[in-house]
Design a protein around this motif. Sequence first.
Motif, mmCIF file in Angstrom:
data_model
loop_
_atom_site.group_PDB
_atom_site.id
_atom_site.type_symbol
_atom_site.label_atom_id
_atom_site.label_comp_id
_atom_site.label_asym_id
_atom_site.label_seq_id
_atom_site.Cartn_x
_atom_site.Cartn_y
_atom_site.Cartn_z
ATOM 1 N N LEU A 1 -30.829 -15.432 -0.247
ATOM 2 C CA LEU A 1 -31.481 -16.020 0.922
ATOM 3 C C LEU A 1 -31.037 -17.437 1.225
ATOM 4 N N LYS A 2 -30.136 -17.991 0.433
ATOM 5 C CA LYS A 2 -29.636 -19.336 0.694
ATOM 6 C C LYS A 2 -28.197 -19.267 1.177
ATOM 7 N N ALA A 3 -27.905 -20.033 2.207
ATOM 8 C CA ALA A 3 -26.542 -20.136 2.728
ATOM 9 C C ALA A 3 -26.267 -21.589 3.067
ATOM 10 N N ASP A 4 -25.246 -22.160 2.445
ATOM 11 C CA ASP A 4 -24.889 -23.575 2.647
ATOM 12 C C ASP A 4 -26.057 -24.502 2.335
ATOM 13 N N GLY A 5 -26.856 -24.124 1.327
ATOM 14 C CA GLY A 5 -27.960 -24.966 0.900
ATOM 15 C C GLY A 5 -29.234 -24.809 1.689
ATOM 16 N N ASP A 6 -29.242 -23.975 2.720
ATOM 17 C CA ASP A 6 -30.430 -23.791 3.563
ATOM 18 C C ASP A 6 -30.987 -22.380 3.377
ATOM 19 N N TRP A 7 -32.329 -22.289 3.408
ATOM 20 C CA TRP A 7 -32.980 -20.986 3.296
ATOM 21 C C TRP A 7 -32.883 -20.242 4.621
#
Length: 567
Positions: free
Chosen positions: A52-58
Amino acid sequence: MVLARPEVGGPPRTRGARRRGGVTRLALMAGPVAFFAVFFAYPVAAIVARGLKADGDWQFGRFGEVLARSDIQHVLWFTTWQALASTALTLLIALPGAYVFARLDFPGKQLLRAAVTVPFVLPTVVVGSAFLALLGRGGLLDETLGIRLDTTVWAILLAHVFFNYAVVVRTVGGLWAQLDPRQEEAARVLGAGRFAAWRRVTLPALAPAVAAAALMVFLFTFSSFGVVQILGGPAFATLEVEIYRQTAQLLDLPTAAVLTMLQFLAVGVVLAVHARTVRRRESALRLTDPARTARRPRGAGQWTLLGGVLASVAALLLTPLAVLVERSLAGPDGYGLHYYRALTTLDARGGAFLVPPIEAVWNSLEYALAATAVAVAVGGLAAAALTRRAGRLVRGFDALLMLPLGVSAVTVGFGFLIALDEPPLDLRASWILVPLAQALVGVPFVVRIMLPVLRAVDERLREAAAVLGASPLRAWREVDFPLVRRALLIAAGFAFAVSLGEFGATVFIARPDQPTLPVAVARLLGRPGELNYGQAMALSTILMAVCAAALLLLERVRGSSKTSGEF
């Protein structure tokens, strides 16, 4: 006689004992909470974060995207209703068995009690294959009656009853055997009929154990994997099967993470409902020696019930086991030990193992013993902490202990690989990782089996011990432990059996040179050829024999405890 005026709030020593009891409860909870935080919450959180995390964002928008899919909605609906149907069918079939094992005495009872527990610890892939041979094309029903059930949900439901029959018999029957029958007899003397006396006296006393058994059956069937994978085919899939497909086959971690969170949420809701409904019915019970409650069947009704239970056990539980034994002996040149002898050699053509398959037996025994020790230690502390019911914190702790039964074992296994690979928790190369994963499933059984007995102890006995100056530890040793010893033996036997058959998480973390029996069976079933299939059946038969021997030994230990006055 002049009575002393009681002090407001109770005697100082009693208030002090209560304060010490609260501190002791928190101390008892610390160990299990730490164990679950490190070896359950942390690995599951790690795998969910990966998805659920992509590039540090949820990326919480993925929940809506996944839930909007019609195929996922079908999976959610099927997962829920088949779990409810499986639980109801299991209770309907197994509760008469719980009564028979608790109240009736008949030849071969100990052996049969061990036999009905064996199906619960078999690898799901093996049981799925056995039911396919019974219910599918060319199976027993097809050959004798011309009936096929492998394309219907009935095959899945019957296989779930096969697995969970022992859960109801052990959990409900264990408490039923300790209930004093004189209470029900007193109600009948006062004019109540047989059914009315049972409904008003025995059933309320059994309610916590029945609810605990139903909860465990629901959680197991809600997260069913191997049975549905083999018997369901493309038409049926549970959340667990879909998580495996999205993770291992499609490499879609975001969808797998969303489904994992949905499963986690559903299990949490079930546990919350269980905590609210069951705890209101718990009360102090009059317990007695089970040797005094079981007696020879009397009357046509009891003999008919005994015959019906034995017939259902033979048809539903023993027939699939007999199929496995028959296939393990059906070699290319007729019946014999061909496949068993093949287990002692290493396939020189580059087989599925780095060691002879027979070594999986010793690996499984060592892992199961270690896992049982961990499960009994953690579960015993947790059950002792939950004995006195108080506050939301304790209720939340109770629910936490049951989560491993309903959360995806696939997620836990992958989480172990991702989260426990760096100091100070770099355990991927350590043998202890497998027993830790197995203990996660064993702890809930230890708690659920011990807790009804502990809570049945009259609270006034503990209070009297505290007033007389006994510390919480001494009160536990003198009051609780003599009553819980029998339940502790049952819990240890269950934890050992569950550890032997654990597959979902172990398949990802067992080392290639140290496979367990379920992992070895799965590897053999996954390879084509008659030899591999026959060896899988042979290993499955060995697993059945080991489990039956361990459980029969447990029955003998319990039997010897009865003669010494122990439960």
